[in-house]
Structures are given as structure tokens and as C-alpha cells.
Design an enzyme around this catalytic site. Structure first.
Site, mmCIF file in Angstrom:
data_model
loop_
_atom_site.group_PDB
_atom_site.id
_atom_site.type_symbol
_atom_site.label_atom_id
_atom_site.label_comp_id
_atom_site.label_asym_id
_atom_site.label_seq_id
_atom_site.Cartn_x
_atom_site.Cartn_y
_atom_site.Cartn_z
ATOM 1 N N GLY A 62 -5.701 1.929 -6.071
ATOM 2 C CA GLY A 62 -4.610 0.963 -6.043
ATOM 3 C C GLY A 62 -5.119 -0.439 -5.782
ATOM 4 N N ALA B 144 -16.876 -13.195 -3.675
ATOM 5 C CA ALA B 144 -17.910 -13.257 -2.645
ATOM 6 C C ALA B 144 -19.167 -12.505 -3.068
ATOM 7 C CB ALA B 144 -17.371 -12.694 -1.334
ATOM 8 N N ARG C 187 -7.401 4.967 -12.040
ATOM 9 C CA ARG C 187 -7.830 6.234 -11.447
ATOM 10 C C ARG C 187 -8.369 7.103 -12.577
ATOM 11 N NH1 ARG C 187 -3.526 4.654 -8.067
ATOM 12 N NH2 ARG C 187 -4.078 4.803 -5.860
ATOM 13 N N ASP D 53 -10.117 5.416 0.264
ATOM 14 C CA ASP D 53 -10.866 6.643 0.520
ATOM 15 C C ASP D 53 -11.187 7.423 -0.748
ATOM 16 O OD1 ASP D 53 -8.226 7.379 0.116
ATOM 17 O OD2 ASP D 53 -8.206 8.902 1.676
ATOM 18 N N THR E 136 -7.597 -1.681 0.520
ATOM 19 C CA THR E 136 -6.397 -0.858 0.429
ATOM 20 C C THR E 136 -5.353 -1.404 1.393
ATOM 21 O OG1 THR E 136 -5.448 1.331 0.938
ATOM 22 C CG2 THR E 136 -7.498 0.764 2.043
ATOM 23 N N ASP F 12 -3.053 0.144 2.884
ATOM 24 C CA ASP F 12 -2.609 1.106 3.905
ATOM 25 C C ASP F 12 -3.329 0.950 5.245
ATOM 26 O OD1 ASP F 12 -0.807 2.167 2.168
ATOM 27 O OD2 ASP F 12 -1.963 3.965 1.697
ATOM 28 N N ASP G 234 -5.930 2.431 6.359
ATOM 29 C CA ASP G 234 -6.121 3.775 6.904
ATOM 30 C C ASP G 234 -7.577 4.234 6.928
ATOM 31 O OD1 ASP G 234 -6.336 3.875 4.166
ATOM 32 O OD2 ASP G 234 -5.152 5.699 3.916
ATOM 33 N N ARG H 283 17.998 -7.958 6.552
ATOM 34 C CA ARG H 283 18.684 -8.066 7.841
ATOM 35 C C ARG H 283 19.868 -9.019 7.732
ATOM 36 N NH1 ARG H 283 18.169 -6.971 13.041
ATOM 37 N NH2 ARG H 283 16.070 -6.110 12.957
ATOM 38 N N MET I 299 5.199 1.146 2.285
ATOM 39 C CA MET I 299 4.094 2.000 1.871
ATOM 40 C C MET I 299 3.323 2.535 3.070
ATOM 41 S SD MET I 299 2.474 0.539 -1.658
ATOM 42 C CE MET I 299 3.156 1.168 -3.203
ATOM 43 N N ARG J 199 1.322 6.414 2.748
ATOM 44 C CA ARG J 199 1.473 7.852 2.503
ATOM 45 C C ARG J 199 0.978 8.700 3.664
ATOM 46 N NH1 ARG J 199 -1.548 9.008 -2.928
ATOM 47 N NH2 ARG J 199 -2.873 7.364 -2.085
ATOM 48 N N ARG K 120 22.470 1.898 3.751
ATOM 49 C CA ARG K 120 21.825 1.602 2.473
ATOM 50 C C ARG K 120 20.322 1.856 2.587
ATOM 51 N NH1 ARG K 120 26.288 1.695 1.113
ATOM 52 N NH2 ARG K 120 27.516 0.180 -0.091
ATOM 53 N N GLN L 7 4.750 -4.468 -2.593
ATOM 54 C CA GLN L 7 3.840 -4.762 -1.481
ATOM 55 C C GLN L 7 2.386 -4.924 -1.920
ATOM 56 O OE1 GLN L 7 5.151 -1.907 1.969
ATOM 57 N NE2 GLN L 7 6.095 -1.245 0.069
#
Length: 335
Positions: A25, A36, A86, A117, A140, A142, A144, A169, A184, A186, A259, A267
Site C-alpha cells: 500500500g 533521499a 502487490r 511487513d 506504511t 498503520d 505496525d 463532529r 484504517m 487491520r 451513522r 487516509q
């Protein structure tokens, strides 16, 4: 007074040409990392081949030389100028063998992989099976990956999601509605937790704490009893049941108008914020120097402001937990 340039980095590996690709992603800041890599290599007298479409392009030999001018005016761009994909073929020994052959034919002494990963799994196999030197750069949203405080793209993803939450809001308060917003993540709740605290959410659900969805019902009832006109509930996409399951529980338990808003791939896009550009710039530079030092099979990351190296397999084998103090803070401030 003329400023002197920094000293050249020792090239103990003897590498003269390297390659760089983006995989999986896309994440805001990937272009800053590519820039860089190219400019650091150019400063050190090395050549860089840009691989198009990630591992999918590598096994087909889609590579071209990149110079400093090729990456001009890219640091502020989202997405990736090298494209990403991918690849099912890369999951096969034959696909990885083809990629290794293309790298050797082009005289590439090391490959820099910018991704998450799944991308690091692919890089790890390339090194193990064919002896190609690889360095991972964490790209990434995430956040993670073990071995770095933050991943490239994470800061921008949080800001993008927070902007949407602020707007929702306003609408929720105007119509006295409950908004359940899915962000996002997972397998990780980092985005959800940061957005919940910064956005003043009444509740947050993350994969790291798989508690009953029904817990949200009392939270919403308490908010209404305190006179709140609308409530915001943040849900990481990896939480069992997702945002729709949480919304259904609120609707059934309170009868209040609810909702669901799933922010999704919005994102991933957009101009990277300064923190992502700076992180990407430092890690792209560090990846080149790691190859020049003869290092392989590691991810370069940043912890406590310092650049560190973590074996690729540890980035997915070791768990990176959310900030539990921040999780407590989110609960405390939701009263």
C-alpha cells in the site's frame, strides 16, 4: 564564508549501484524516501536504479536509472513516483529468481525496499534464497512495524482522519446524531487511538483490545445524560465487527440515530505532513549508508530520535503494542 560539504561516507561494501522500490500500500512520504535514497547515493558517487511497480516490476525487470533531477519537486507529493503493486508471482520461487537475475544483470549490489511487513517478507526471501543484500525502510500508514517509533505515512494518515472527524463532529452535534467512524488499521489500533484522543471521541475500539461491542451502549447513554448533543466513536477496521457492528449495537441499545462513516483509502493519499517528510528523508539516507557499510537484512527505523537497525524478520515476529498510557488517557478524557 563558504560552507563545507559533509564528509563522504566510507564505502566498505564496495557497492557502486543500488536499486530502490516501493511495495504494498502507498503511504504519504514514500516519494521523500525515494528522493533521499537517490540524492544520498548521488552525493556518495553511487548509481540508483528505480524499480517500477514494486516486486511485480522487479521480476519483469522494469528498472531505470534515477538521478537527482529525476526526484526534484517530489518531496511534497503523495503516492509513489515508482508506482506500487502487490505481486502473486513474487510469492513463488520462480518469481524471486527472476528478480534476482535482473538485479545481477544490472550490476546492482543492494536493494532498498520501502513498504510494510508483506514487502519485508518478500525482501527477506530474496536475501535468503539469492544472497541479494536488502535494506527495509518502513513505509506504511498503520505504524505496525516493530523496530521504529513511527512509520512513514502514519503522521499524515492521522491528520487526514482527524480532519474528517472534526467535520463529522460538527454535523453530529447539529443533528444530535452518533457518528461511528472507521479508520484504517487491520491489525493495529495506532491510528484509531491517536485520532480518538486528538478528536475528543467518546469511545475507541482497537484490535489490541477485543472487548464486547456492547460496552459502547452505556458510554453513549452516559454521554446523552450529560447533555452531549452528539457522540463520536472511533473504530479501527481490524476490530471484530467493525464500525457497522458497533453502530448496530448503539442503535439497538439506545434507539438513537446513528451513522457510519468509513474513511477508507482517503487516509493513504494527500500531501505528506512535515513529520513524514523528515522521517522519510532520514531513513532514506540511513538505508544507503547501511548498504555502504555492508549491512543487509535489516530495517532502518527511528527510536527516540536515533536511527537504529532491526533484523527484518523481527519487524513482523515481534509485536508492537499501542501506547497503553494513551489508551487510558482516551478513556479518562471521554467523561
Amino acid at each position: 564564508m563558504t560552507e563545507s560539504l559533509p564528509a563522504k561516507h566510507p564505502n566498505s561494501s564496495g557497492i557502486q549501484r543500488l536499486a530502490v522500490l516501493t511495495s504494498g500500500g502507498d503511504a504519504p512520504g514514500m516519494n521523500a524516501a525515494i528522493r533521499a535514497v537517490v540524492r544520498t547515493a548521488s552525493f556518495e558517487g553511487l548509481e540508483v536504479l528505480g524499480v517500477r511497480r514494486g516486486f511485480s516490476g522487479l521480476h519483469r525487470g522494469e528498472m531505470k536509472l534515477l538521478g537527482p533531477r529525476d526526484v526534484a519537486n517530489t518531496i511534497q507529493r503523495g503516492g509513489t513516483i515508482l508506482l506500487t503493486a502487490r505481486s502473486a508471482t513474487w510469492r513463488t520461487p520462480e518469481g524471486r529468481a527472476a528478480g534476482a537475475r535482473h538485479l545481477r544483470e544490472q550490476g546492482v549490489g543492494g536493494l532498498i525496499v520501502i513498504g510494510g511487513d508483506g514487502s519485508f517478507h518478500g525482501a527477506h526471501l530474496l536475501e535468503q534464497e539469492h544472497g541479494i543484500r536488502v535494506i527495509g525502510v518502513p513505509g506504511t500508514i498503520d505504524n505496525d512495524l516493530y523496530g521504529t517509533d513511527h512509520t512513514i505515512g502514519y503522521f499524515t494518515a492521522v491528520e487526514t482522519a482527524l480532519d474528517a472527524v472534526d467535520k463529522l463532529r460538527d454535523t453530529g452535534a447539529s443533528h444530535e446524531r452518533i457518528f461511528v467512524i472507521e479508520v484504517m488499521g487491520r491489525h493495529a489500533g495506532h491510528i484509531a487511538l491517536d485520532v480518538a484522543v486528538a478528536g475528543g471521541a467518546e469511545e475507541v475500539f482497537i484490535p489490541e483490545d477485543a472487548r464486547p461491542i456492547g460496552d459502547v451502549v452505556q458510554v453513549v447513554k452516559d454521554s446523552v445524560a450529560k447533555g452531549k448533543l452528539g457522540s463520536i466513536v472511533i473504530v479501527a477496521e481490524g476490530f471484530p465487527g467493525g464500525a457497522q457492528g458497533v453502530a448496530d449495537a448503539i442503535q439497538a441499545g439506545t434507539g438513537l440515530e446513528t451513522r457510519v462513516s468509513i474513511l477508507g483509502h482517503i487516509q493513504r493519499g494527500g500531501t505528506p505532513v512535515s513529520s513524514d517528510r523528515i522521517l522519510a528523508s532520514r531513513l532514506g539516507e540511513a538505508a544507503v549508508y547501511a548498504l555502504m557499510d555492508g549491512v543487509s537484512g535489516v530495517m532502518v527505523g527511528r527510536q527516540g530520535g536515533n536511527i537504529i537497525q532491526t533484523p527484518l524478520h523481527e519487524t513482523w515476529e515481534k509485536r508492537k503494542d499501542v501506547n497503553r498510557d494513551l489508551y487510558r488517557c482516551a478513556k479518562t478524557l471521554s467523561v
